[in-house]
Every structure is written in structure tokens, then in C-alpha cells.
Design a protein around this motif. Sequence first.
Motif, PDB file in Angstrom:
ATOM      1  N   VAL A  19      43.074  -2.030 -12.949  1.00 59.33           N
ATOM      2  CA  VAL A  19      43.037  -0.574 -12.997  1.00 59.33           C
ATOM      3  C   VAL A  19      41.958  -0.186 -14.008  1.00 59.33           C
ATOM      4  O   VAL A  19      41.728  -0.917 -14.971  1.00 59.33           O
ATOM      5  N   GLU A  22      40.571   3.251 -18.672  1.00 56.32           N
ATOM      6  CA  GLU A  22      41.008   4.555 -19.181  1.00 56.32           C
ATOM      7  C   GLU A  22      42.328   5.013 -18.563  1.00 56.32           C
ATOM      8  O   GLU A  22      42.971   5.923 -19.062  1.00 56.32           O
ATOM      9  N   LYS A  23      42.753   4.386 -17.480  1.00 59.07           N
ATOM     10  CA  LYS A  23      44.025   4.738 -16.843  1.00 59.07           C
ATOM     11  C   LYS A  23      45.106   3.698 -17.093  1.00 59.07           C
ATOM     12  O   LYS A  23      46.226   3.822 -16.603  1.00 59.07           O
ATOM     13  N   GLU A  26      48.656   4.773 -18.756  1.00 57.65           N
ATOM     14  CA  GLU A  26      49.408   5.587 -17.799  1.00 57.65           C
ATOM     15  C   GLU A  26      49.922   4.717 -16.649  1.00 57.65           C
ATOM     16  O   GLU A  26      51.074   4.837 -16.222  1.00 57.65           O
ATOM     17  N   TYR A  27      49.077   3.818 -16.156  1.00 59.11           N
ATOM     18  CA  TYR A  27      49.458   2.963 -15.038  1.00 59.11           C
ATOM     19  C   TYR A  27      50.591   2.020 -15.425  1.00 59.11           C
ATOM     20  O   TYR A  27      51.552   1.846 -14.677  1.00 59.11           O
ATOM     21  N   ARG A 102      46.233   7.403  -6.380  1.00 59.99           N
ATOM     22  CA  ARG A 102      46.547   7.966  -7.695  1.00 59.99           C
ATOM     23  C   ARG A 102      45.780   7.307  -8.833  1.00 59.99           C
ATOM     24  O   ARG A 102      45.311   7.969  -9.743  1.00 59.99           O
ATOM     25  N   PHE A 103      45.652   5.962  -8.793  1.00 55.31           N
ATOM     26  CA  PHE A 103      45.111   5.244  -9.943  1.00 55.31           C
ATOM     27  C   PHE A 103      43.776   4.556  -9.694  1.00 55.31           C
ATOM     28  O   PHE A 103      43.219   3.970 -10.612  1.00 55.31           O
TER      29      PHE A 103
END
Length: 116
Positions: A19, A22-23, A26-27, A102-103
Amino acid sequence: MSSDSYSTGTLIYEVNLSVPREKADEYIDWLRGFTKTQVRTIPGFISSVVFRQPKPYGLHWLSEEGDAKTYMTVHYVIASQEDLDEYLKTSQPEVASAEQERFEFLVTSRRTMSVV
């Protein structure tokens, strides 16, 4: 089921993910809840463990990503090959599509292993 209590024949479904860095936080938060839901709601899913891993070396297509990605592996313990086959046929494509949207992650590999 703890990792030291796997018996011969235990079926593990492994999903390797990357991923965008930067995500990642959250992931990972989302993934922990998601895997628990999978175990509660999908027939034959017994348990799950989420791992964060260092950048995979020796995999050419991943090595080129530099430090732009964070890598994770999920292990699901599945009751039977039939349960896994049903999940792959009916639910997995929809799950993968939703996560991708979403990711913007990349599933690097999936595999099935059984304890010997």
C-alpha cells in the motif's frame, strides 16, 4: 488458534499486500478490523493474523517501488479447501475490488499452504 498449535494439514491462505506509504497507517487499522470480520462472517475462516514486513528483496517488480510502499501479509486459517474455494469464487473478487479502489494497494501474491 495460536501459531504454535497448528496441526498437520492446517490450511493457511496467505495474502501479500503493498500500500502507498502515506496510506499505510490507515490501511493497517482498517485491515485489522476487516480480517476479524472475515473470520466472523465467512464460513470456514477460523482465524487471521496481520503482519507488517520489510520491503521484499529479490522480487524485481517490488524492488523497483523503492520506499514508496509499505508491505503486509495476512494469514487466514481456513477449515477446508472447499471453504477456501467457495470464498475465492463468490467473495474474493468483490473484496479485492473494494480495497483497490479505496487504498490503491497492489496485491503482490496469494498462496495456500498446509502444515506438514
